[in-house]
Design a protein around this motif. Structure first.
Motif, short mmCIF file in Angstrom:
data_model
loop_
_atom_site.label_atom_id
_atom_site.label_comp_id
_atom_site.label_asym_id
_atom_site.label_seq_id
_atom_site.Cartn_x
_atom_site.Cartn_y
_atom_site.Cartn_z
N LEU A 185 18.34 11.73 12.64
CA LEU A 185 18.47 11.69 14.10
C LEU A 185 17.62 10.58 14.74
CD1 LEU A 185 20.08 13.03 16.28
CD2 LEU A 185 18.38 14.85 16.41
N PRO A 186 16.38 10.34 14.30
CA PRO A 186 15.61 9.25 14.93
C PRO A 186 16.28 7.88 14.82
CG PRO A 186 14.15 10.69 13.69
CD PRO A 186 15.55 11.10 13.35
N GLU A 187 17.14 7.69 13.82
CA GLU A 187 17.85 6.41 13.68
C GLU A 187 18.82 6.16 14.83
OE1 GLU A 187 19.30 5.29 9.62
OE2 GLU A 187 18.86 7.41 9.21
N LEU A 188 19.15 7.19 15.57
CA LEU A 188 20.19 7.09 16.60
C LEU A 188 19.61 6.91 18.00
CD1 LEU A 188 22.43 10.00 15.25
CD2 LEU A 188 22.47 7.57 14.62
N ALA A 189 18.34 6.57 18.07
CA ALA A 189 17.66 6.49 19.37
C ALA A 189 18.30 5.48 20.31
CB ALA A 189 16.18 6.15 19.16
N HIS A 190 18.94 4.45 19.78
CA HIS A 190 19.53 3.41 20.63
C HIS A 190 21.04 3.57 20.79
CE1 HIS A 190 15.67 1.47 20.67
NE2 HIS A 190 15.65 1.42 19.34
N GLU A 191 21.58 4.67 20.29
CA GLU A 191 23.01 4.93 20.41
C GLU A 191 23.29 5.71 21.70
OE1 GLU A 191 25.27 3.77 18.40
OE2 GLU A 191 24.04 3.08 16.70
N SER A 192 24.57 5.81 22.04
CA SER A 192 25.00 6.59 23.21
C SER A 192 25.79 7.80 22.74
CB SER A 192 25.87 5.72 24.13
OG SER A 192 26.30 6.44 25.25
N ILE A 209 20.46 17.59 23.88
CA ILE A 209 19.44 16.65 24.34
C ILE A 209 18.07 17.04 23.81
CG2 ILE A 209 18.21 15.85 26.40
CD1 ILE A 209 20.90 15.87 27.87
N GLU A 210 17.80 18.33 23.76
CA GLU A 210 16.51 18.79 23.26
C GLU A 210 16.33 18.44 21.78
OE1 GLU A 210 12.76 20.21 23.75
OE2 GLU A 210 14.29 19.86 25.29
N HIS A 211 17.41 18.49 21.00
CA HIS A 211 17.33 18.06 19.60
C HIS A 211 16.87 16.60 19.52
CE1 HIS A 211 18.61 21.53 17.41
NE2 HIS A 211 19.83 21.57 17.92
N CYS A 212 17.42 15.76 20.39
CA CYS A 212 17.04 14.35 20.39
C CYS A 212 15.58 14.18 20.81
CB CYS A 212 17.94 13.56 21.33
SG CYS A 212 19.68 13.50 20.82
N ARG A 213 15.16 14.91 21.81
CA ARG A 213 13.77 14.82 22.26
C ARG A 213 12.81 15.25 21.15
NH1 ARG A 213 14.98 17.48 28.21
NH2 ARG A 213 15.67 15.54 29.23
N ASN A 214 13.21 16.29 20.41
CA ASN A 214 12.37 16.73 19.30
C ASN A 214 12.29 15.67 18.20
OD1 ASN A 214 11.88 19.18 20.53
ND2 ASN A 214 13.53 20.26 19.45
N GLY A 216 12.09 12.54 18.94
CA GLY A 216 11.24 11.48 19.45
C GLY A 216 11.87 10.50 20.41
N PHE A 217 13.05 10.82 20.96
CA PHE A 217 13.66 9.88 21.91
C PHE A 217 14.46 10.62 22.97
CE2 PHE A 217 16.89 10.54 18.65
CZ PHE A 217 18.09 10.53 19.34
N GLU A 218 14.64 9.93 24.10
CA GLU A 218 15.47 10.44 25.20
C GLU A 218 16.86 9.82 25.05
OE1 GLU A 218 16.24 12.81 28.47
OE2 GLU A 218 14.37 12.68 27.31
N PRO A 219 17.88 10.63 24.79
CA PRO A 219 19.20 10.06 24.49
C PRO A 219 19.93 9.56 25.74
CG PRO A 219 19.36 12.44 24.56
CD PRO A 219 17.90 12.10 24.73
N ARG A 220 20.73 8.53 25.55
CA ARG A 220 21.69 8.12 26.57
C ARG A 220 22.93 8.98 26.38
NH1 ARG A 220 20.43 2.97 24.59
NH2 ARG A 220 22.55 2.76 23.76
N THR A 221 23.41 9.57 27.45
CA THR A 221 24.57 10.45 27.35
C THR A 221 25.66 10.01 28.32
OG1 THR A 221 23.72 12.03 28.98
CG2 THR A 221 23.15 12.43 26.67
#
Length: 291
Positions: A185-192, A209-214, A216-221
């Motif tokens: 999941l951290p590899e996807l920090a720059h994806e939408s 979104i909480e999975h992404c925050r856990n 280490g990043f705030e996802p673009r949705t």
């Protein structure tokens, strides 16, 4: 003192329409008859329920509390009538299931297998509903059970967790990640990421979104325009990603690819229902279905 369900229907209509005139039209009543019905209800309850003004009506706190419970009472009454008529007519027992687009048809077939095996005379009736529609249908007694992910139960409904399913990442077949078998999941920090509900208004979107925050990043949705279709189809023709429960590998006739998430993350599968109604087929479902 017993509450009159018809008068409660009148109160609900006035609250939803915000106007005695519009509510009377909806109910096919004269405005005078509707106004009289509401005033009689207020006398029976003993407190004001609505405030009338030149701009329409405002629901008072006591009215809002009564409306919340009235929706539940009306749903229970409708469910009781449905069951009595079904038995009296000798009709096959049904299980009226609603499910949100976050739950796939394939998952539903798998879930129903132990139910029909345990109770072969049950006939499932399947209805896809958006979250707000699912809640309304359950409260109205038009569905016996609702399947969803992350939805908070409305007043009067009970929520049970059937289990948790592993989430994967779906991409279009020509996406740069499509050649991968798995991804972290951290590899996807720059994806939408495509989602089905707006953040802050959808429990399932907020969970993703909480999975992404856990991680280490705030996802673009971005909210997908493909509402009501299987989740994996959202990514077709895009460069976006989507969380899906579809197993890893080719999907959507080869037009999409599903990548395993490592380490695994999961999403709950919930059931919603009116608890104080009798439904043997629902009891069978809740007894036999666990992930």
């Amino acid at each position: 003192m017993r509450l009159d369900l018809n008068k409660l229907d009148h109160l609900i209509a006035v609250a939803e329409e915000g106007s005695l005139t519009r509510a009377a039209t909806r109910l096919h009543l004269s405005q005078q008859a509707l106004s009289t019905s509401i005033r009689v209800l207020e006398r029976e309850v003993g407190v004001p329920l609505l405030e009338r003004g030149s701009a329409g009506v405002t629901v008072l706190p006591a009215g809002a509390a009564l409306i919340d419970d009235a929706r539940v009472l009306n749903g229970m009454a409708r469910a009781a009538l449905h069951r009595a008529r079904q038995i009296g007519r000798g009709e096959a027992q049904t299980l009226r299931i609603g499910y949100t687009p976050a739950v796939t048809g394939d998952e539903l077939v798998t879930l129903l297998a132990p139910v029909t095996e345990a109770q072969p005379d049950v006939t499932p009736e399947i209805h896809q509903r958006y979250p707000s529609e699912l809640t309304a249908a359950l409260l109205a007694g038009d569905l016996d059970i609702g399947l969803c992910r992350g939805m908070a139960p409305a007043h009067g409904l009970t929520r049970t967790t059937l289990g948790h399913q592993r989430l994967h990442i779906g991409v279009a077949h020509d996406h740069p990640l499509a050649t991968r078998a798995s991804v972290a999941l951290p590899e996807l920090a720059h994806e939408s990421f495509l989602v089905w509900g707006s953040p802050g208004r959808s429990g399932y979107t907020d969970l993703l979104i909480e999975h992404c925050r856990n991680a280490g990043f705030e996802p673009r949705t971005e909210r997908t325009s493909r509402q009501g279709t299987p989740p994996i189809t959202a990514v077709l023709g895009t460069r976006h990603l989507a969380f899906v429960t579809t197993p890893p590998g080719p999907a959507a006739g080869g037009k999409a690819q599903v990548l395993a998430l490592e380490p695994p993350v999961h999403a709950p599968l919930h059931t919603l229902y009116l608890p104080h109604t009798t439904c043997p087929s629902r009891t069978t479902f809740l007894t036999h279905v666990r992930l």
